[in-house]
Design a protein around this motif. Sequence first.
Motif, short mmCIF file in Angstrom:
data_model
loop_
_atom_site.label_atom_id
_atom_site.label_comp_id
_atom_site.label_asym_id
_atom_site.label_seq_id
_atom_site.Cartn_x
_atom_site.Cartn_y
_atom_site.Cartn_z
N VAL A 55 -19.48 -41.25 -14.18
CA VAL A 55 -20.42 -40.14 -14.00
C VAL A 55 -21.09 -40.32 -12.65
N VAL A 56 -20.98 -39.29 -11.82
CA VAL A 56 -21.60 -39.32 -10.50
C VAL A 56 -22.83 -38.42 -10.54
N HIS A 57 -23.99 -39.00 -10.27
CA HIS A 57 -25.23 -38.23 -10.25
C HIS A 57 -25.50 -37.74 -8.85
N GLN A 58 -25.96 -36.49 -8.74
CA GLN A 58 -26.28 -35.92 -7.45
C GLN A 58 -27.80 -35.82 -7.33
N VAL A 59 -28.26 -35.73 -6.11
CA VAL A 59 -29.70 -35.63 -5.87
C VAL A 59 -30.26 -34.35 -6.50
N VAL A 110 -34.54 -28.96 -11.78
CA VAL A 110 -33.54 -28.08 -11.20
C VAL A 110 -32.17 -28.66 -11.49
N THR A 111 -31.28 -27.83 -12.01
CA THR A 111 -29.92 -28.30 -12.26
C THR A 111 -29.11 -28.19 -10.98
N SER A 112 -27.96 -28.78 -11.00
CA SER A 112 -27.10 -28.80 -9.83
C SER A 112 -26.61 -27.40 -9.49
N ALA A 113 -26.46 -27.14 -8.21
CA ALA A 113 -25.95 -25.85 -7.77
C ALA A 113 -24.44 -25.77 -7.94
N PHE A 114 -23.80 -26.93 -8.15
CA PHE A 114 -22.34 -26.96 -8.25
C PHE A 114 -21.83 -26.66 -9.64
N THR A 120 -26.30 -29.16 -17.72
CA THR A 120 -27.49 -29.96 -17.53
C THR A 120 -27.06 -31.38 -17.21
N PRO A 121 -27.83 -32.10 -16.42
CA PRO A 121 -27.42 -33.45 -16.05
C PRO A 121 -27.41 -34.39 -17.24
N ASN A 122 -26.46 -35.31 -17.24
CA ASN A 122 -26.35 -36.29 -18.31
C ASN A 122 -27.29 -37.44 -18.03
N GLN A 123 -28.25 -37.64 -18.90
CA GLN A 123 -29.21 -38.71 -18.70
C GLN A 123 -29.10 -39.75 -19.80
N SER A 124 -27.87 -40.05 -20.20
CA SER A 124 -27.69 -41.00 -21.28
C SER A 124 -28.05 -42.42 -20.86
N GLU A 125 -28.03 -42.69 -19.55
CA GLU A 125 -28.35 -44.03 -19.08
C GLU A 125 -29.86 -44.26 -19.01
#
Length: 103
Positions: free
Chosen positions: A9-13, A80-84, A88-93
Amino acid sequence: MKLWRRRTVVHQVTDAQPSLSSDIGRREKRYFVQMGIRLVCLVLAVVLTVPWPVRALLVAGAIFLPYIAVIGANQPTRGVTSAFDGDTPNQSEIPHHRREIGS
């Protein structure tokens, strides 16, 4: 025989949630503004000599604004969610209640 690799999983800013301190500050400011409007409604309802519909509107604002302000202050703002992608972002970590590192 195929070996299945787990996708990293790659997280973006742009997926980052607002910091906890900025979120709380934003909610506090909004709460104080709403309570200031309530105070103005209460004072105007007592001081002004206006027809009863206007006075009833001011009293209703003084009565119902605290409820609205508390509900709004207790609801965290969404990041704010990603524009790509629309997901929703995965925040399982990271635990959901602990979004700020070092706090």
